[in-house]
Design a protein around this motif. Structure first.
Motif, short mmCIF file in Angstrom:
data_model
loop_
_atom_site.label_atom_id
_atom_site.label_comp_id
_atom_site.label_asym_id
_atom_site.label_seq_id
_atom_site.Cartn_x
_atom_site.Cartn_y
_atom_site.Cartn_z
N THR A 46 5.69 -3.14 -11.29
CA THR A 46 6.43 -4.21 -10.61
C THR A 46 7.85 -4.30 -11.14
N ASP A 47 8.00 -4.19 -12.46
CA ASP A 47 9.34 -4.19 -13.05
C ASP A 47 10.19 -3.04 -12.51
N LYS A 48 9.54 -1.94 -12.18
CA LYS A 48 10.25 -0.79 -11.61
C LYS A 48 10.34 -0.85 -10.09
N ASP A 49 9.70 -1.88 -9.48
CA ASP A 49 9.66 -2.03 -8.02
C ASP A 49 9.10 -0.78 -7.36
N LEU B 187 0.24 0.00 2.22
CA LEU B 187 0.35 -1.16 3.10
C LEU B 187 1.33 -2.20 2.56
N ILE B 188 1.29 -2.41 1.25
CA ILE B 188 2.24 -3.35 0.65
C ILE B 188 3.67 -2.91 0.91
N ALA B 189 3.90 -1.59 0.78
CA ALA B 189 5.25 -1.07 1.00
C ALA B 189 5.68 -1.14 2.45
N THR B 190 4.73 -1.23 3.39
CA THR B 190 5.08 -1.21 4.82
C THR B 190 4.94 -2.58 5.48
N VAL B 191 3.77 -3.23 5.33
CA VAL B 191 3.55 -4.50 6.02
C VAL B 191 3.57 -5.70 5.09
N GLY B 192 3.58 -5.47 3.77
CA GLY B 192 3.61 -6.58 2.82
C GLY B 192 2.23 -6.93 2.28
N GLY B 193 2.22 -7.62 1.15
CA GLY B 193 0.97 -7.92 0.46
C GLY B 193 0.06 -8.86 1.24
N VAL C 54 1.52 -11.99 -6.91
CA VAL C 54 1.96 -12.87 -8.00
C VAL C 54 3.25 -12.37 -8.61
N LEU C 55 3.28 -11.10 -8.96
CA LEU C 55 4.42 -10.56 -9.70
C LEU C 55 5.70 -10.51 -8.88
N GLN C 56 5.59 -10.40 -7.56
CA GLN C 56 6.81 -10.34 -6.75
C GLN C 56 7.50 -11.71 -6.68
#
Length: 405
Positions: A251-254, A164-170, A34-36
């Protein structure tokens, strides 16, 4: 089929670990998806509420389902439906495109997952007394180990989720979530335990009457009623911090990995606190443990409200988990010893549903407040009432019954 002395207890522990890990991954993945999109804490709160609102009704129904359909069957059905609800995210993306994964879709799937999860958790908790008896464990020991393992799943889950989010995505991360629920199903499928099969329904009232019976039992039991109110309040104040404020901040800080670290710190503290309670229970009164936990929670959340550097947040998160770890074993012990076996599922369901009742209210306040007044003010708006709750608990006479034989 597992029929050894310790087999049923270990299978329940493994199912709690894997199903909890699936939920832990979702805890990171859903708000991140959602936040992205636009960084809106309000939309993140909508999805978080969608994952919370069904719990109030679902947990009541789950307790009745466990008593009527059987603990083992309900656990497997619940995990299967939870697996399908999270696997739907990448399936929809493959069929209709990534743009189809909007807030409405995520909220709907989060609601479906939340509706199924309580039945599995209730079923596993209600099997613990018989499994502990077969293994020769005390209830305090088995509940401590169960809650420690459940908290361990929130070390494994968010950690895996963040990586996993950082590598393959949410979106693709949800495949792993579904796989975790499948492992839980496999564990319970081979479990054989007294009281876990199909009950004699001729001895039970109708479903709605059974739910009412569970509600009346909790209401007329002073210690259960008081614990329900305390847990309802604490959950409503704590849940927005974990499901909206921390995801919004990172999320604001990515920094998805840092969000995973914080959630892992909470869980590590919870594991140590839950395991430590097995020893602590021999020397310390349950009421004392409860009061210390509530007071420390308020203090730690107040310091976090000032958004200190990440190492300080990690330490405070670990402290929050540490003091909160023993609370669930105490709740389980009271429910298991106060409720007769034929009512156990419904009592666990009632207590769980009441605990979730305040969650949506906290999320309704937290999301808009974070967008308008900022995270610092929102954290304070949650932490100060937690301090008040801890002080008020000192004067609740019903909590003295926690230590009554």
């Amino acid at each position: 089929m597992i029929k050894t002395k310790y087999g049923p207890l270990y299978l329940i522990f493994f199912a709690a670990l894997t199903a909890g890990a699936g939920n832990g991954i979702s805890l990171v993945a859903f708000p991140w998806l959602v936040l992205q999109r636009n960084g809106s804490a309000v939309e993140a709160s909508i999805v978080a509420m969608a994952g919370t609102l069904p719990l109030l009704v679902a947990t009541l129904i789950a307790g009745a389902a466990v008593d009527y359909l059987g603990r083992r069957v309900v656990s497997m059905i619940s995990d299967l439906l939870s697996a399908l609800s999270v696997a739907a995210v990448p399936v929809i993306a493959l069929v209709f495109g990534v743009d189809a994964i909007n807030v409405a879709v995520l909220a709907g799937l989060a609601a479906l997952g939340a509706f199924f999860d309580p039945a599995g958790m209730t079923a596993r908790e209600t099997m613990l007394p018989e499994a502990a008896q077969r293994a020769g464990w005390t209830l305090d020991r088995s509940n401590s180990a169960y809650e420690a393992i459940f908290n361990l799943s929130y070390i494994v889950g968010p950690g895996i989720g963040g990586l996993l989010i950082a590598t393959v995505g949410g979106i693709d991360t949800m495949w792993v979530t579904a796989g975790a629920f499948v492992l839980s199903i496999a564990a319970i499928a081979v479990l054989r335990l007294e009281g876990a099969g199909t009950p004699n329904r001729d001895e039970l009232p109708q479903v709605w009457a059974g739910i009412v019976e569970g509600l009346k039992f909790v209401w007329h039991n002073r210690v259960l009623r008081t614990l329900a109110v305390v847990d309802l309040t604490a959950t409503g104040l704590y849940m927005p911090m974990e499901s909206v404020l921390f995801p919004k901040y990172f999320t604001d800080k990515d920094q998805p990995a840092q969000l995973g670290w914080v959630l892992m710190s909470l869980a590590i503290g919870g594991v140590i606190g839950a395991l430590g309670y097995a020893v602590l229970s021999k020397y310390t009164a349950r009421r004392t443990v409860m009061l210390v936990a509530l007071l420390v929670l308020g203090v730690a959340m107040t310091v976090i409200a000032f958004l200190p550097p990440l190492p300080v947040i990690l330490v405070l998160s670990a402290i929050v988990g540490l003091v909160y770890g023993p609370i669930a074993p105490i709740y389980n012990y009271v429910m298991q010893t106060q409720a007769p076996p034929h009512l156990r599922g419904r009592v666990v369901g009632v207590m769980g549903s009441l605990a979730y009742a305040a969650g949506p209210l906290g999320l309704i306040v937290a999301g808009p407040l974070a967008d308008t007044a900022g995270l610092h003010v929102t954290f304070l708006a949650l932490s100060i009432p937690m301090l008040v709750l801890g002080l008020a608990a000192l004067f609740l006479p019903a909590l003295r019954e926690l230590d009554r034989a």
